[in-house]
Design an enzyme around this catalytic site. Sequence first.
Site, PDB file in Angstrom:
ATOM      1  N   ASN A  41       0.839  -1.209   0.000  1.00 22.26           N
ATOM      2  CA  ASN A  41       0.000   0.000   0.000  1.00 22.26           C
ATOM      3  C   ASN A  41       0.870   1.254   0.000  1.00 22.26           C
ATOM      4  O   ASN A  41       0.501   2.266   0.586  1.00 22.26           O
ATOM      5  CB  ASN A  41      -0.934   0.002   1.215  1.00 22.26           C
ATOM      6  CG  ASN A  41      -2.065   0.988   1.055  1.00 22.26           C
ATOM      7  OD1 ASN A  41      -2.621   1.153  -0.043  1.00 22.26           O
ATOM      8  ND2 ASN A  41      -2.411   1.683   2.124  1.00 22.26           N
ATOM      9  N   SER A 130      -5.216   1.954  17.355  1.00 22.08           N
ATOM     10  CA  SER A 130      -6.192   2.927  16.859  1.00 22.08           C
ATOM     11  C   SER A 130      -7.261   3.169  17.918  1.00 22.08           C
ATOM     12  O   SER A 130      -7.605   2.271  18.694  1.00 22.08           O
ATOM     13  CB  SER A 130      -6.850   2.344  15.607  1.00 22.08           C
ATOM     14  OG  SER A 130      -8.004   3.076  15.276  1.00 22.08           O
ATOM     15  N   TYR A 155     -11.335  -4.934  10.874  1.00 21.00           N
ATOM     16  CA  TYR A 155     -10.097  -4.149  11.039  1.00 21.00           C
ATOM     17  C   TYR A 155      -9.908  -3.779  12.512  1.00 21.00           C
ATOM     18  O   TYR A 155      -8.851  -4.005  13.096  1.00 21.00           O
ATOM     19  CB  TYR A 155     -10.138  -2.877  10.168  1.00 21.00           C
ATOM     20  CG  TYR A 155      -9.100  -1.861  10.593  1.00 21.00           C
ATOM     21  CD1 TYR A 155      -7.748  -2.101  10.360  1.00 21.00           C
ATOM     22  CD2 TYR A 155      -9.452  -0.683  11.266  1.00 21.00           C
ATOM     23  CE1 TYR A 155      -6.775  -1.190  10.781  1.00 21.00           C
ATOM     24  CE2 TYR A 155      -8.504   0.228  11.680  1.00 21.00           C
ATOM     25  CZ  TYR A 155      -7.165  -0.027  11.437  1.00 21.00           C
ATOM     26  OH  TYR A 155      -6.210   0.864  11.866  1.00 21.00           O
ATOM     27  N   LYS A 159      -6.968  -5.008  15.404  1.00 21.73           N
ATOM     28  CA  LYS A 159      -6.104  -4.131  16.211  1.00 21.73           C
ATOM     29  C   LYS A 159      -6.239  -4.489  17.687  1.00 21.73           C
ATOM     30  O   LYS A 159      -5.256  -4.531  18.421  1.00 21.73           O
ATOM     31  CB  LYS A 159      -6.482  -2.661  15.990  1.00 21.73           C
ATOM     32  CG  LYS A 159      -6.035  -2.118  14.656  1.00 21.73           C
ATOM     33  CD  LYS A 159      -4.537  -1.829  14.678  1.00 21.73           C
ATOM     34  CE  LYS A 159      -3.935  -1.805  13.300  1.00 21.73           C
ATOM     35  NZ  LYS A 159      -2.480  -1.673  13.280  1.00 21.73           N
ATOM     36  N   ASP A 301     -20.402   3.828  11.694  1.00 23.92           N
ATOM     37  CA  ASP A 301     -19.853   5.094  12.202  1.00 23.92           C
ATOM     38  C   ASP A 301     -20.383   5.398  13.597  1.00 23.92           C
ATOM     39  O   ASP A 301     -21.532   5.080  13.920  1.00 23.92           O
ATOM     40  CB  ASP A 301     -20.256   6.257  11.279  1.00 23.92           C
ATOM     41  CG  ASP A 301     -19.232   6.505  10.196  1.00 23.92           C
ATOM     42  OD1 ASP A 301     -18.194   5.801  10.170  1.00 23.92           O
ATOM     43  OD2 ASP A 301     -19.465   7.409   9.362  1.00 23.92           O
TER      44      ASP A 301
HETATM   45  P1  NAD Z   1      -0.329   2.762   5.195  1.00 24.06           P
HETATM   46  O1  NAD Z   1      -1.113   1.729   4.458  1.00 24.06           O
HETATM   47  O2  NAD Z   1      -0.008   4.027   4.507  1.00 24.06           O
HETATM   48  O3  NAD Z   1       1.029   2.117   5.724  1.00 24.06           O
HETATM   49  C1  NAD Z   1       1.155   0.763   6.068  1.00 24.06           C
HETATM   50  C2  NAD Z   1       2.433   0.254   5.393  1.00 24.06           C
HETATM   51  O4  NAD Z   1       2.623  -1.115   5.733  1.00 24.06           O
HETATM   52  C3  NAD Z   1       2.353   0.326   3.866  1.00 24.06           C
HETATM   53  O5  NAD Z   1       3.529   0.915   3.385  1.00 24.06           O
HETATM   54  C4  NAD Z   1       2.249  -1.139   3.432  1.00 24.06           C
HETATM   55  O6  NAD Z   1       2.860  -1.355   2.179  1.00 24.06           O
HETATM   56  C5  NAD Z   1       2.974  -1.848   4.568  1.00 24.06           C
HETATM   57  N1  NAD Z   1       2.555  -3.228   4.826  1.00 24.06           N
HETATM   58  C6  NAD Z   1       1.289  -3.698   4.951  1.00 24.06           C
HETATM   59  N2  NAD Z   1       1.324  -5.004   5.251  1.00 24.06           N
HETATM   60  C7  NAD Z   1       2.619  -5.362   5.329  1.00 24.06           C
HETATM   61  C8  NAD Z   1       3.292  -6.578   5.624  1.00 24.06           C
HETATM   62  N3  NAD Z   1       2.601  -7.694   5.873  1.00 24.06           N
HETATM   63  N4  NAD Z   1       4.636  -6.591   5.628  1.00 24.06           N
HETATM   64  C9  NAD Z   1       5.335  -5.463   5.350  1.00 24.06           C
HETATM   65  N5  NAD Z   1       4.762  -4.288   5.058  1.00 24.06           N
HETATM   66  C10 NAD Z   1       3.413  -4.248   5.054  1.00 24.06           C
HETATM   67  O7  NAD Z   1      -1.113   3.044   6.557  1.00 24.06           O
HETATM   68  P2  NAD Z   1      -0.866   4.159   7.658  1.00 24.06           P
HETATM   69  O8  NAD Z   1      -2.014   5.084   7.619  1.00 24.06           O
HETATM   70  O9  NAD Z   1       0.494   4.698   7.556  1.00 24.06           O
HETATM   71  O10 NAD Z   1      -1.026   3.284   8.960  1.00 24.06           O
HETATM   72  C11 NAD Z   1       0.080   2.753   9.671  1.00 24.06           C
HETATM   73  C12 NAD Z   1      -0.423   1.956  10.855  1.00 24.06           C
HETATM   74  O11 NAD Z   1      -1.202   2.793  11.699  1.00 24.06           O
HETATM   75  C13 NAD Z   1      -1.328   0.785  10.467  1.00 24.06           C
HETATM   76  O12 NAD Z   1      -1.041  -0.298  11.321  1.00 24.06           O
HETATM   77  C14 NAD Z   1      -2.717   1.317  10.738  1.00 24.06           C
HETATM   78  O13 NAD Z   1      -3.631   0.284  11.047  1.00 24.06           O
HETATM   79  C15 NAD Z   1      -2.477   2.212  11.938  1.00 24.06           C
HETATM   80  N6  NAD Z   1      -3.467   3.293  12.061  1.00 24.06           N
HETATM   81  C16 NAD Z   1      -3.692   4.115  11.008  1.00 24.06           C
HETATM   82  C17 NAD Z   1      -4.648   5.128  11.111  1.00 24.06           C
HETATM   83  C18 NAD Z   1      -4.923   6.054   9.959  1.00 24.06           C
HETATM   84  O14 NAD Z   1      -5.959   6.714   9.957  1.00 24.06           O
HETATM   85  N7  NAD Z   1      -4.058   6.187   8.968  1.00 24.06           N
HETATM   86  C19 NAD Z   1      -5.372   5.280  12.301  1.00 24.06           C
HETATM   87  C20 NAD Z   1      -5.102   4.428  13.365  1.00 24.06           C
HETATM   88  C21 NAD Z   1      -4.152   3.427  13.231  1.00 24.06           C
HETATM   89  C1  UD1 Z   2     -12.214   5.483  10.130  1.00 19.73           C
HETATM   90  C2  UD1 Z   2     -12.411   4.043  10.547  1.00 19.73           C
HETATM   91  C3  UD1 Z   2     -11.519   3.735  11.720  1.00 19.73           C
HETATM   92  C4  UD1 Z   2     -10.074   4.071  11.390  1.00 19.73           C
HETATM   93  C5  UD1 Z   2      -9.974   5.533  10.970  1.00 19.73           C
HETATM   94  C6  UD1 Z   2      -8.595   5.899  10.533  1.00 19.73           C
HETATM   95  C7  UD1 Z   2     -14.738   3.572   9.934  1.00 19.73           C
HETATM   96  C8  UD1 Z   2     -16.088   3.189  10.433  1.00 19.73           C
HETATM   97  N1  UD1 Z   2     -13.812   3.803  10.861  1.00 19.73           N
HETATM   98  O1  UD1 Z   2     -12.574   6.300  11.221  1.00 19.73           O
HETATM   99  O2  UD1 Z   2     -11.619   2.355  12.046  1.00 19.73           O
HETATM  100  O3  UD1 Z   2      -9.237   3.847  12.504  1.00 19.73           O
HETATM  101  O4  UD1 Z   2     -10.854   5.738   9.846  1.00 19.73           O
HETATM  102  O5  UD1 Z   2      -8.500   7.289  10.370  1.00 19.73           O
HETATM  103  O6  UD1 Z   2     -14.509   3.644   8.740  1.00 19.73           O
HETATM  104  N2  UD1 Z   2     -17.164  11.262   6.520  1.00 19.73           N
HETATM  105  C9  UD1 Z   2     -18.074  11.849   5.660  1.00 19.73           C
HETATM  106  N3  UD1 Z   2     -17.881  11.655   4.314  1.00 19.73           N
HETATM  107  C10 UD1 Z   2     -16.849  10.943   3.802  1.00 19.73           C
HETATM  108  C11 UD1 Z   2     -15.925  10.364   4.694  1.00 19.73           C
HETATM  109  C12 UD1 Z   2     -16.125  10.542   6.044  1.00 19.73           C
HETATM  110  O7  UD1 Z   2     -19.014  12.496   6.076  1.00 19.73           O
HETATM  111  O8  UD1 Z   2     -16.746  10.807   2.559  1.00 19.73           O
HETATM  112  C13 UD1 Z   2     -17.343  11.484   7.967  1.00 19.73           C
HETATM  113  C14 UD1 Z   2     -17.547  10.207   8.758  1.00 19.73           C
HETATM  114  O9  UD1 Z   2     -18.892   9.860   8.825  1.00 19.73           O
HETATM  115  C15 UD1 Z   2     -16.945  10.601  10.117  1.00 19.73           C
HETATM  116  C16 UD1 Z   2     -15.834  11.584   9.752  1.00 19.73           C
HETATM  117  O10 UD1 Z   2     -16.144  12.058   8.450  1.00 19.73           O
HETATM  118  O11 UD1 Z   2     -17.904  11.285  10.888  1.00 19.73           O
HETATM  119  C17 UD1 Z   2     -14.453  10.956   9.737  1.00 19.73           C
HETATM  120  O12 UD1 Z   2     -14.468   9.807   8.900  1.00 19.73           O
HETATM  121  P1  UD1 Z   2     -13.138   8.996   8.524  1.00 19.73           P
HETATM  122  O13 UD1 Z   2     -12.104   9.935   8.050  1.00 19.73           O
HETATM  123  O14 UD1 Z   2     -13.533   7.875   7.623  1.00 19.73           O
HETATM  124  O15 UD1 Z   2     -12.633   8.431   9.920  1.00 19.73           O
HETATM  125  P2  UD1 Z   2     -13.421   7.583  11.039  1.00 19.73           P
HETATM  126  O16 UD1 Z   2     -14.754   7.172  10.592  1.00 19.73           O
HETATM  127  O17 UD1 Z   2     -13.308   8.326  12.317  1.00 19.73           O
END
Ligand code: NAD
Ligand code: UD1
Length: 343
Positions: A41, A130, A155, A159, A301
């Site tokens: 990704n 998360s 998902y 976690k 949500d």
């Molecule tokens: P991302 O997808 O941009 O980064 C994840 C990276 O891990 C990617 O580069 C992907 O290629 C790599 N990857 C996936 N599976 C792998 C594997 N099996 N072996 C080696 N590499 C692998 O996502 P992100 O937003 O940077 O998220 C990073 C971490 O934080 C994740 O664990 C995600 O669940 C957690 N997280 C993200 C958010 C968010 O909103 N972005 C919120 C809460 C938690």
């Molecule tokens: C989502 C994930 C959560 C994850 C997080 C990472 C779901 C149910 N939850 O959270 O597990 O850890 O992303 O950042 O998907 N919204 C709109 N229109 C859109 C997109 C979003 O109105 O096109 C609203 C949603 O209803 C929410 C807010 O924006 O109220 C934030 O949404 P989003 O960015 O997807 O994050 P979460 O739902 O908080």
Amino acid sequence: MPNHTPECYLLTGGAGYIGSHSTLALMQAGHQVLVLDNLCNSSPISLDRLGQLAGRAPLFVQGDVRDAALLEQVFASHRISAVLHFAGLKAVGESVQQPLAYFDNNVAGTISLCKAMAQAGVFKLVFSSSATVYGEPETMPIHESTPTGRPTNPYGRSKLMAEEVLRDLAASDPRWRVAVLRYFNPVGAHESGLIGEDPHGIPNNLLPYIAQVAGGKLAELAVFGNDYPTPDGTGVRDYIHVQDLAQGHLKALQALQTRTGLNVWNLGTGQGYSVLEMLRAFEAASGRQIPYRIAPRRPGDIARCWADASKAKIELGWQCKLGLAEMMRDAWRWQVQSPNGYA
Ligand code: NAD
Ligand code: UD1
């Protein structure tokens, strides 16, 4: 044979969105970084950009955290002092369609990594969790002592399961020092606009979606529900600048020098904003009008979610420095400079 290579941190998933910003923060603080990423990704271009920004690229191994032989080789050939485990899958909708892929990557991947760490005698781990593990709590803000709930999708459950694996592991052997970081909603990009979030296809998350509407790639934002029990009826979240989040990882690593066992920290600002507030703030930062329509609620949500960020402030000496204006400014700059992400 003694290994004379310099000490480094291993960042799994270090080419991804949060991992790349954390790689940069660590390199800029003078540390050596080794990225292990299977690029499922992400793009290797993010690593080139890190080279541009830091003056040198991180060490990079392309591979999977579930590949035990590869991990053994990685730990044998580098002096790794701690691991930051970002690698995983994170698309909520996809996790409903492909639960096994999520449990395999996010749970089995964490187990595979911990086995290799223990074998190599590396016991410091920072884990990307998360706020989704809290489910839908009745009271706000969410403190680390708020009970974890029932996440609404595979998902979120993956976690929570990974957290439980780490909790049992830390309880089983006093050498483990684990930081579980529960991120709220990471947004924004590095201020250079060179690295940022690169969602494949149509974004699921609010900020990348808004940015692509503002940039003209998507026609309008669907606001998922305006009948929630919130001030304007739209969902409220705790958005945190990815640069502040990256700094939180440095502080967690420092804390693991002295703290043992499993430690949980919320990484959020403590401030919630509604979907419409986010939209208005992005309009102000971009100077563009963002068309939107009210759509039905999105299944799964929750109405509101924001952190009590005081534990990280007291125990890590960390707090967010960047506000909504900076989040929007930097998300917009990244959108303008890289409308197609790294493609
Ligand atoms: P991302 O997808 O941009 O980064 C994840 C990276 O891990 C990617 O580069 C992907 O290629 C790599 N990857 C996936 N599976 C792998 C594997 N099996 N072996 C080696 N590499 C692998 O996502 P992100 O937003 O940077 O998220 C990073 C971490 O934080 C994740 O664990 C995600 O669940 C957690 N997280 C993200 C958010 C968010 O909103 N972005 C919120 C809460 C938690
Ligand atoms: C989502 C994930 C959560 C994850 C997080 C990472 C779901 C149910 N939850 O959270 O597990 O850890 O992303 O950042 O998907 N919204 C709109 N229109 C859109 C997109 C979003 O109105 O096109 C609203 C949603 O209803 C929410 C807010 O924006 O109220 C934030 O949404 P989003 O960015 O997807 O994050 P979460 O739902 O908080």
